[in-house]
Design an enzyme around this catalytic site. Structure first.
Site, PDB file in Angstrom:
ATOM      1  N   LYS A 189       0.837  -1.213   0.000  1.00  8.02           N
ATOM      2  CA  LYS A 189       0.000   0.000   0.000  1.00  8.02           C
ATOM      3  C   LYS A 189       0.868   1.257   0.000  1.00  8.02           C
ATOM      4  O   LYS A 189       0.626   2.196  -0.753  1.00  8.02           O
ATOM      5  CB  LYS A 189      -0.899  -0.017   1.243  1.00  8.02           C
ATOM      6  CG  LYS A 189      -1.463   1.344   1.626  1.00  8.02           C
ATOM      7  CD  LYS A 189      -2.230   1.319   2.929  1.00  8.02           C
ATOM      8  CE  LYS A 189      -1.419   1.484   4.178  1.00  8.02           C
ATOM      9  NZ  LYS A 189      -1.121   2.862   4.593  1.00  8.02           N
ATOM     10  N   ASN A 190       1.892   1.262   0.841  1.00  4.67           N
ATOM     11  CA  ASN A 190       2.682   2.488   1.003  1.00  4.67           C
ATOM     12  C   ASN A 190       3.626   2.750  -0.172  1.00  4.67           C
ATOM     13  O   ASN A 190       4.235   3.811  -0.248  1.00  4.67           O
ATOM     14  CB  ASN A 190       3.453   2.467   2.328  1.00  4.67           C
ATOM     15  CG  ASN A 190       2.507   2.655   3.504  1.00  4.67           C
ATOM     16  OD1 ASN A 190       1.336   2.977   3.313  1.00  4.67           O
ATOM     17  ND2 ASN A 190       3.005   2.434   4.716  1.00  4.67           N
ATOM     18  N   ASP A 235       5.887   0.752  11.685  1.00  4.10           N
ATOM     19  CA  ASP A 235       4.658   0.084  11.245  1.00  4.10           C
ATOM     20  C   ASP A 235       4.584  -1.385  11.668  1.00  4.10           C
ATOM     21  O   ASP A 235       3.588  -2.065  11.380  1.00  4.10           O
ATOM     22  CB  ASP A 235       4.513   0.191   9.711  1.00  4.10           C
ATOM     23  CG  ASP A 235       4.197   1.618   9.274  1.00  4.10           C
ATOM     24  OD1 ASP A 235       3.866   2.451  10.140  1.00  4.10           O
ATOM     25  OD2 ASP A 235       4.291   1.899   8.066  1.00  4.10           O
ATOM     26  N   CYS A 249      -4.051  13.132  13.466  1.00  2.60           N
ATOM     27  CA  CYS A 249      -4.059  11.696  13.179  1.00  2.60           C
ATOM     28  C   CYS A 249      -3.917  10.956  14.508  1.00  2.60           C
ATOM     29  O   CYS A 249      -3.316  11.475  15.451  1.00  2.60           O
ATOM     30  CB  CYS A 249      -2.880  11.406  12.259  1.00  2.60           C
ATOM     31  SG  CYS A 249      -2.565   9.683  11.959  1.00  2.60           S
ATOM     32  N   ARG A 285       1.784  14.614  12.999  1.00  2.00           N
ATOM     33  CA  ARG A 285       2.120  14.410  11.595  1.00  2.00           C
ATOM     34  C   ARG A 285       1.984  15.656  10.714  1.00  2.00           C
ATOM     35  O   ARG A 285       1.195  15.673   9.762  1.00  2.00           O
ATOM     36  CB  ARG A 285       1.309  13.243  11.022  1.00  2.00           C
ATOM     37  CG  ARG A 285       1.533  11.950  11.773  1.00  2.00           C
ATOM     38  CD  ARG A 285       0.760  10.806  11.194  1.00  2.00           C
ATOM     39  NE  ARG A 285       1.333  10.276   9.971  1.00  2.00           N
ATOM     40  CZ  ARG A 285       0.785   9.326   9.242  1.00  2.00           C
ATOM     41  NH1 ARG A 285      -0.352   8.788   9.617  1.00  2.00           N
ATOM     42  NH2 ARG A 285       1.356   8.883   8.149  1.00  2.00           N
ATOM     43  N   ARG A 345      -7.993  -0.792   5.261  1.00  2.00           N
ATOM     44  CA  ARG A 345      -7.122   0.196   4.605  1.00  2.00           C
ATOM     45  C   ARG A 345      -5.784  -0.415   4.200  1.00  2.00           C
ATOM     46  O   ARG A 345      -5.119   0.112   3.315  1.00  2.00           O
ATOM     47  CB  ARG A 345      -6.850   1.373   5.547  1.00  2.00           C
ATOM     48  CG  ARG A 345      -8.064   2.200   5.835  1.00  2.00           C
ATOM     49  CD  ARG A 345      -7.710   3.396   6.660  1.00  2.00           C
ATOM     50  NE  ARG A 345      -6.764   4.261   5.954  1.00  2.00           N
ATOM     51  CZ  ARG A 345      -6.351   5.425   6.404  1.00  2.00           C
ATOM     52  NH1 ARG A 345      -6.799   5.873   7.548  1.00  2.00           N
ATOM     53  NH2 ARG A 345      -5.493   6.152   5.719  1.00  2.00           N
TER      54      ARG A 345
END
Ligand code: EPZ
Length: 425
Positions: A22-23, A310, A119, A124, A403
């Site tokens: 995804k990233n 992460d 967030c 952020r 997500r």
């Protein structure tokens, strides 16, 4: 809202195929704005964030077409961009939307992008993205919640930029912008995550002149235009790490397919220290904790190639079940221990000290509970804890998982997990 129900205590065994990252996919999709020709991306994961980025690009004027080749291929045609505004309604759903800023300013000399706002894992800000664009000649104004960026002559100018802090999104935004700037841009203290390498490799296929790929210093010689290209999104190292931890926490054995252990050096070192055995295969690796006696270890999150923030939440779940004490230090985000109170409700023994450290004392068992997650990786941490726990765990706010984890229930069920989604209106 949907829930996920898990009955824990089953050692997982089998194979899991890792999806495209995804990233990596999100900045690659934004990169399509840099050219009037078609960018074809393969191996895009089917995830909510990809849909959000698609809606953002479509409202800018990008034509997206799907091919039914079964490998997640989308074609992005940015030949007719008619709107340079990224609206709050989309940006607030996904912070990575800010990645359209660099490409739009680079190609059109101006853009109006909503500020992402707060967030769950930290404040952020995007100040470093803006500082770098200003250095490249853009005039930046913040008005009514929007970043309004304009260049005097319709283009950005290359320059020497040292990022004051390592930023993944900042590096991606400015790298993309620099490909169309006049002259040379040097990015120092740049992030060098595999997702950035993937983006840089795709940009090179599109005609960009970039050297230093994979290092902390990127040198970009701007081009007048970029052209069409086809690129396969790199596999998701965070998803791979999450499933390796699923094998470990259930004391099972999973073959992680379509993954690259080379992008997971820090995670592999930590898991090995805990007693998990990891063996490279032709197209991935095997994570094996059958008959293992897992022990705690200390870990600190850092920019790549350090231990990824992460994977911190998922590792916390594992350490909560390993023998002895572990110290976890989070250095990237200031509020990334939100999963701890939920783990405590399942019986974990974890003390958070200040914003950046947590001491985990391993327990022999966790008990299933109804829990709620605040972000994507915290949700995965609770799934992992649920897979280990005795009894039933129900996870609320499943939209976080949607997500970032493609076919989560199917992948875990195929390894013997009892996991199901309960649809709620
Ligand atoms: C990317 O976020 C990832 N998101 C995050 O993944 C990941 O946690 C993070 O990098 C760190 O690895 C995507 O790739 C879409 P940063 P990003 O800019 O780019 C501060 C997930 O779960 N900072 O590297 O937003 C910032 O506040 C997610 O998949 C500034 O101060 O992260 C943070 O403390 C969540 N000013 C640190 O730098 C800036 O202008 C690193 O953030 C930019 C960042």
């Amino acid at each position: 809202m949907d829930q996920i129900r898990i009955k824990g205590g089953i050692p997982l065994k089998g194979k899991i195929h890792i999806s495209g990252a995804k990233n990596a996919a999100l900045p690659l999709m934004a990169a399509s704005l840099l050219t009037k020709e078609v960018l074809t991306l393969k191996n895009l994961p089917h995830l909510a964030d990809i849909m959000t980025m698609s809606s953002l690009l479509i409202q800018h004027g990008v034509k997206i077409t799907m091919t039914d080749d079964g490998v997640g291929t989308l074609r992005f045609d940015s030949s007719k961009i008619f709107n340079l505004k990224a609206p709050y309604d989309i940006v607030r759903k996904m912070r990575a939307s800010v990645l359209v800023l660099g490409p739009l300013v680079a190609r059109y000399g101006k853009a109006k992008v909503s500020l992402p706002g707060g967030c769950a894992i930290g404040t952020r800000p995007v100040d470093i993205h803006l500082f770098a664009l200003e250095k490249m000649g853009a005039k930046i104004e913040i008005k009514e919640g929007y970043i309004i960026a304009k260049t005097e002559n319709g283009y950005l100018t290359g320059c020497d930029i040292t990022f004051p802090k390592v930023t993944v999104g900042g590096t991606e935004n400015i790298l993309m912008a620099a490909t169309l700037a006049k002259g040379q841009t040097v990015l120092r203290n740049a992030a060098c995550e595999p997702e950035i390498t993937d983006l840089a490799e795709c940009l090179v296929k599109m005609g960009a002149d970039i050297s230093g790929i994979g290092t902390n210093t990127l040198v970009i010689n701007g081009r007048d235009s970029l052209h069409s290209a086809t690129h396969k999104v790199v596999s998701d190292r965070i998803e791979a790490a999450s499933y390796a931890i699923a094998a470990a926490i259930t004391r099972g054995k999973i073959e992680i397919v379509d993954a690259d252990l080379k992008n997971l050096t820090a995670v592999a070192r930590v898991l090995t220290e805990c007693g998990v055995s990891l063996n490279e295969t032709e197209c991935g690796f095997i994570a094996d904790a059958e008959n293992a006696f897992l022990i705690g270890t200390d870990v600190m999150t850092e920019p790549y190639p350090g231990f990824p923030t992460d994977v911190q939440a998922q590792l916390t779940a594992l350490l909560a079940t390993a023998s002895g004490a572990s110290l976890i230090t989070e250095t990237i985000f200031e509020n990334r221990f939100m999963h701890v109170p939920e783990l405590a409700r399942m019986g974990a023994n974890i003390n958070v000290h200040g914003p950046s450290s947590a001491i985990v004392r391993g327990v022999k068992s966790l008990s299933g509970a109804e829990v709620m997650a605040t972000d994507l990786r915290a949700s995965m941490c609770l799934v992992l804890a649920g897979l280990f726990a005795e009894g039933e765990t129900t996870i609320n706010r499943v939209y976080h998982l949607d997500r970032g984890y493609e076919n989560l229930e199917e992948k875990l069920s195929a390894c013997g997990a009892f996991i199901e989604r309960i649809a709620r209106n």
